[in-house]
Scaffold this motif. Structure first.
Motif, PDB file in Angstrom:
ATOM      1  N   THR A 220      23.569  29.584 -62.304  1.00 15.12           N
ATOM      2  CA  THR A 220      24.654  30.542 -62.074  1.00 15.12           C
ATOM      3  C   THR A 220      25.112  30.500 -60.623  1.00 15.12           C
ATOM      4  O   THR A 220      26.153  31.047 -60.285  1.00 15.12           O
ATOM      5  CB  THR A 220      24.200  31.979 -62.405  1.00 15.12           C
ATOM      6  OG1 THR A 220      23.069  32.309 -61.593  1.00 15.12           O
ATOM      7  CG2 THR A 220      23.821  32.112 -63.873  1.00 15.12           C
ATOM      8  N   SER A 221      24.321  29.850 -59.776  1.00 16.22           N
ATOM      9  CA  SER A 221      24.609  29.792 -58.339  1.00 16.22           C
ATOM     10  C   SER A 221      25.188  28.437 -57.959  1.00 16.22           C
ATOM     11  O   SER A 221      24.491  27.418 -58.019  1.00 16.22           O
ATOM     12  CB  SER A 221      23.333  30.060 -57.533  1.00 16.22           C
ATOM     13  OG  SER A 221      23.526  29.739 -56.175  1.00 16.22           O
ATOM     14  N   THR A 222      26.455  28.427 -57.528  1.00 16.68           N
ATOM     15  CA  THR A 222      27.052  27.191 -57.040  1.00 16.68           C
ATOM     16  C   THR A 222      26.347  26.729 -55.770  1.00 16.68           C
ATOM     17  O   THR A 222      26.190  25.527 -55.538  1.00 16.68           O
ATOM     18  CB  THR A 222      28.556  27.378 -56.778  1.00 16.68           C
ATOM     19  OG1 THR A 222      29.177  27.816 -57.990  1.00 16.68           O
ATOM     20  CG2 THR A 222      29.211  26.083 -56.337  1.00 16.68           C
ATOM     21  N   GLN A 223      25.909  27.669 -54.937  1.00 20.43           N
ATOM     22  CA  GLN A 223      25.200  27.305 -53.713  1.00 20.43           C
ATOM     23  C   GLN A 223      23.923  26.528 -54.029  1.00 20.43           C
ATOM     24  O   GLN A 223      23.592  25.548 -53.345  1.00 20.43           O
ATOM     25  CB  GLN A 223      24.853  28.554 -52.904  1.00 20.43           C
ATOM     26  CG  GLN A 223      24.125  28.270 -51.595  1.00 20.43           C
ATOM     27  CD  GLN A 223      24.984  27.531 -50.591  1.00 20.43           C
ATOM     28  OE1 GLN A 223      25.891  28.113 -50.002  1.00 20.43           O
ATOM     29  NE2 GLN A 223      24.714  26.248 -50.376  1.00 20.43           N
ATOM     30  N   ALA A 224      23.215  26.923 -55.082  1.00 13.50           N
ATOM     31  CA  ALA A 224      21.998  26.207 -55.467  1.00 13.50           C
ATOM     32  C   ALA A 224      22.326  24.769 -55.875  1.00 13.50           C
ATOM     33  O   ALA A 224      21.589  23.829 -55.538  1.00 13.50           O
ATOM     34  CB  ALA A 224      21.298  26.932 -56.613  1.00 13.50           C
ATOM     35  N   VAL A 226      24.983  23.012 -54.840  1.00 14.36           N
ATOM     36  CA  VAL A 226      25.386  22.295 -53.628  1.00 14.36           C
ATOM     37  C   VAL A 226      24.152  21.860 -52.841  1.00 14.36           C
ATOM     38  O   VAL A 226      24.078  20.730 -52.353  1.00 14.36           O
ATOM     39  CB  VAL A 226      26.313  23.174 -52.759  1.00 14.36           C
ATOM     40  CG1 VAL A 226      26.525  22.553 -51.379  1.00 14.36           C
ATOM     41  CG2 VAL A 226      27.657  23.376 -53.453  1.00 14.36           C
ATOM     42  N   ASN A 227      23.167  22.742 -52.723  1.00 13.91           N
ATOM     43  CA  ASN A 227      21.946  22.396 -51.995  1.00 13.91           C
ATOM     44  C   ASN A 227      21.200  21.251 -52.666  1.00 13.91           C
ATOM     45  O   ASN A 227      20.669  20.347 -51.998  1.00 13.91           O
ATOM     46  CB  ASN A 227      21.033  23.620 -51.903  1.00 13.91           C
ATOM     47  CG  ASN A 227      21.587  24.697 -50.988  1.00 13.91           C
ATOM     48  OD1 ASN A 227      22.474  24.431 -50.180  1.00 13.91           O
ATOM     49  ND2 ASN A 227      21.090  25.913 -51.118  1.00 13.91           N
ATOM     50  N   ASN A 248      26.183  23.328 -46.478  1.00 13.20           N
ATOM     51  CA  ASN A 248      25.798  21.972 -46.898  1.00 13.20           C
ATOM     52  C   ASN A 248      26.932  21.197 -47.560  1.00 13.20           C
ATOM     53  O   ASN A 248      26.722  20.053 -47.985  1.00 13.20           O
ATOM     54  CB  ASN A 248      24.579  21.981 -47.842  1.00 13.20           C
ATOM     55  CG  ASN A 248      23.277  22.217 -47.108  1.00 13.20           C
ATOM     56  OD1 ASN A 248      23.152  21.878 -45.932  1.00 13.20           O
ATOM     57  ND2 ASN A 248      22.311  22.806 -47.779  1.00 13.20           N
ATOM     58  N   HIS A 249      28.141  21.792 -47.665  1.00 15.03           N
ATOM     59  CA  HIS A 249      29.217  21.042 -48.317  1.00 15.03           C
ATOM     60  C   HIS A 249      29.598  19.804 -47.501  1.00 15.03           C
ATOM     61  O   HIS A 249      30.091  18.824 -48.043  1.00 15.03           O
ATOM     62  CB  HIS A 249      30.447  21.928 -48.540  1.00 15.03           C
ATOM     63  CG  HIS A 249      31.288  22.124 -47.319  1.00 15.03           C
ATOM     64  ND1 HIS A 249      31.064  23.146 -46.419  1.00 15.03           N
ATOM     65  CD2 HIS A 249      32.344  21.413 -46.839  1.00 15.03           C
ATOM     66  CE1 HIS A 249      31.948  23.057 -45.448  1.00 15.03           C
ATOM     67  NE2 HIS A 249      32.741  22.030 -45.673  1.00 15.03           N
ATOM     68  N   GLN A 250      29.311  19.828 -46.180  1.00 19.05           N
ATOM     69  CA  GLN A 250      29.627  18.657 -45.349  1.00 19.05           C
ATOM     70  C   GLN A 250      28.775  17.446 -45.727  1.00 19.05           C
ATOM     71  O   GLN A 250      29.114  16.311 -45.380  1.00 19.05           O
ATOM     72  CB  GLN A 250      29.407  18.977 -43.857  1.00 19.05           C
ATOM     73  CG  GLN A 250      30.236  20.140 -43.346  1.00 19.05           C
ATOM     74  CD  GLN A 250      29.441  21.443 -43.395  1.00 19.05           C
ATOM     75  OE1 GLN A 250      28.503  21.587 -44.187  1.00 19.05           O
ATOM     76  NE2 GLN A 250      29.814  22.387 -42.554  1.00 19.05           N
TER      77      GLN A 250
END
Length: 306
Positions: A220-224, A226-227, A248-250
Motif C-alpha cells: 500500500t506504500s509507494t515509498q516502500a 521506491v525503496n 530515493n527517486h533519484q
C-alpha cells in the motif's frame, strides 16, 4: 413508510441481525421485526431471506438499501444544515493516493477561499475503497484513477495521467535503451496492493502484452516500493508525476518498454442518488477547471530524469 422504518431497515442490513440492530437502536427485538415486516408488506417484496437463523438481504432489499441510505442521509444533512445555518457545514471527499498527493491539496486551498465556513474532510485510500465509501455514503463524492466498478456510481473524467516502468539505475534493465516484454519476465515485479487504480491499470496492460503478473511485492506504500527498487530488487509501474515526491527517486530510471503505454483517467465519482450540495458542486467544478487548465502542461511537461 416513515423515516423510522428506513432507519431500522438500514441498521438491520448493516448489522445482518435483528438482535444487534435492536440493541444499537435501543428498541425491542419485536419492534424491529414488526418494522421490517411492515416494510415488506407495504412494498410487497421480501427484503431478507432467513436461513439457519441468519439474515441475507435480497436483491430487492439491496435496491431499497440504496435509496434508504440516501433518504436518511439527506434528512440528517438537512437537520444539521438548518439547525446550524449561521455556523458551518461539512464536505466529505474520498480520493485515491495519487490524486490525494498531487491535486487535492491545491483544490482544497482554492475551495476554502470560496467557502471558508465549510469544513472539508478528506479520506485518502485505494480507488476501490473510495468507491466503497461512496456506496456506504461515508463521503459525498470521490476522485479516483481508472475504472468505476459499480453501476450505481456516476463518473466524469477530468484529467489523464501516465504511469511509467521504473527500476534502479544499477539494475540490468537500466542498461538497455529499449526493453522488450520478454526482458521484464526475467525480473521480480513490485506492485501496489490489489484494488488500487495503479495496480489495476498496470495489471491490465501487462496481461494484454502476455505478461502473467505474479508480484514479488504487494504494498500500500509507494515509498516502500521506491525503496525496494532503489536496492535493485526488481521493476515496477508507478505514476510519473508522483515519483519525484519520494525519497530515493533519484536512484531510479525510467525504462523505455517496447509497445507499452500506461495512460489512465482521473475520475470524479458520486452515487447516482446522492444529493450534491452547492458546496459539493463547487468543488467538482474546481476539479473540472483544474483539469482544463492543467492537462496541456501536464502532458507537455518533461518527465524528471531519475
Amino acid at each position: 413508510m416513515t423515516l423510522k422504518h428506513m432507519k431500522i431497515f438500514l441498521t438491520v442490513s448493516q448489522e445482518n441481525s435483528v438482535t444487534k440492530a435492536a440493541e444499537k437502536l435501543h428498541l425491542s427485538q419485536p419492534a424491529v421485526s414488526v418494522a421490517i415486516r411492515e416494510l415488506e408488506d407495504y412494498y410487497g417484496v421480501a427484503l431478507f431471506e432467513r436461513l439457519s437463523r441468519r439474515l441475507y438481504i435480497t436483491e430487492a432489499g439491496k435496491r431499497l438499501f440504496d435509496y434508504a441510505l440516501h433518504i436518511v442521509s439527506l434528512f440528517e444533512e438537512m437537520e444539521t444544515t438548518i439547525k446550524n445555518w449561521d455556523t458551518k457545514g461539512k464536505l466529505r471527499i474520498g480520493t485515491s493516493i495519487t490524486i490525494g498527493n498531487l491535486v487535492i491539496p491545491k483544490l482544497v486551498r482554492q475551495f476554502e477561499d470560496f467557502y471558508p465556513q465549510i469544513d472539508v474532510f478528506v479520506a485518502v485510500d485505494s480507488s476501490e475503497e473510495v468507491e466503497e465509501k461512496i456506496l456506504r455514503n461515508e463521503v459525498d463524492f470521490g476522485l479516483i484513477e481508472g475504472n468505476v466498478h459499480y453501476e450505481n456510481i456516476e463518473f466524469e473524467p477530468f484529467c489523464t495521467d501516465d504511469l511509467v516502468v521504473v527500476c534502479s539505475k544499477e539494475h540490468p534493465l537500466a542498461k538497455k535503451k529499449l526493453v522488450r516484454m520478454q526482458d521484464l519476465k526475467d525480473y521480480p515485479f513490485l506492485s501496489r496492493e490489489r484494488n488500487s487504480g495503479t495496480r489495476e491499470l498496470s495489471e491490465h496492460i501487462l496481461h494484454q502484452n502476455s505478461y502473467l503478473m505474479t508480484p514479488a511485492w504487494e504494498s500500500t506504500s509507494t515509498q516502500a516500493i521506491v525503496n525496494a527498487l532503489a536496492e535493485g530488487l526488481g521493476f515496477s509501474v508507478l505514476p510519473q508525476k508522483l515519483l519525484p515526491s519520494y525519497q530515493n527517486h533519484q536512484k531510479l530510471r525510467r525504462l523505455n518498454v517496447e509497445g507499452l503505454s500506461f495512460q489512465r483517467q482521473f475520475m470524479i465519482i458520486y452515487h447516482r442518488n446522492k444529493f450534491l450540495t452547492p458546496a459539493a458542486k463547487k468543488f467538482i467544478d474546481l476539479c473540472k477547471k483544474w483539469g482544463e487548465n492543467n492537462q496541456e502542461s501536464w502532458n507537455r511537461e518533461k518527465l524528471p530524469e531519475f
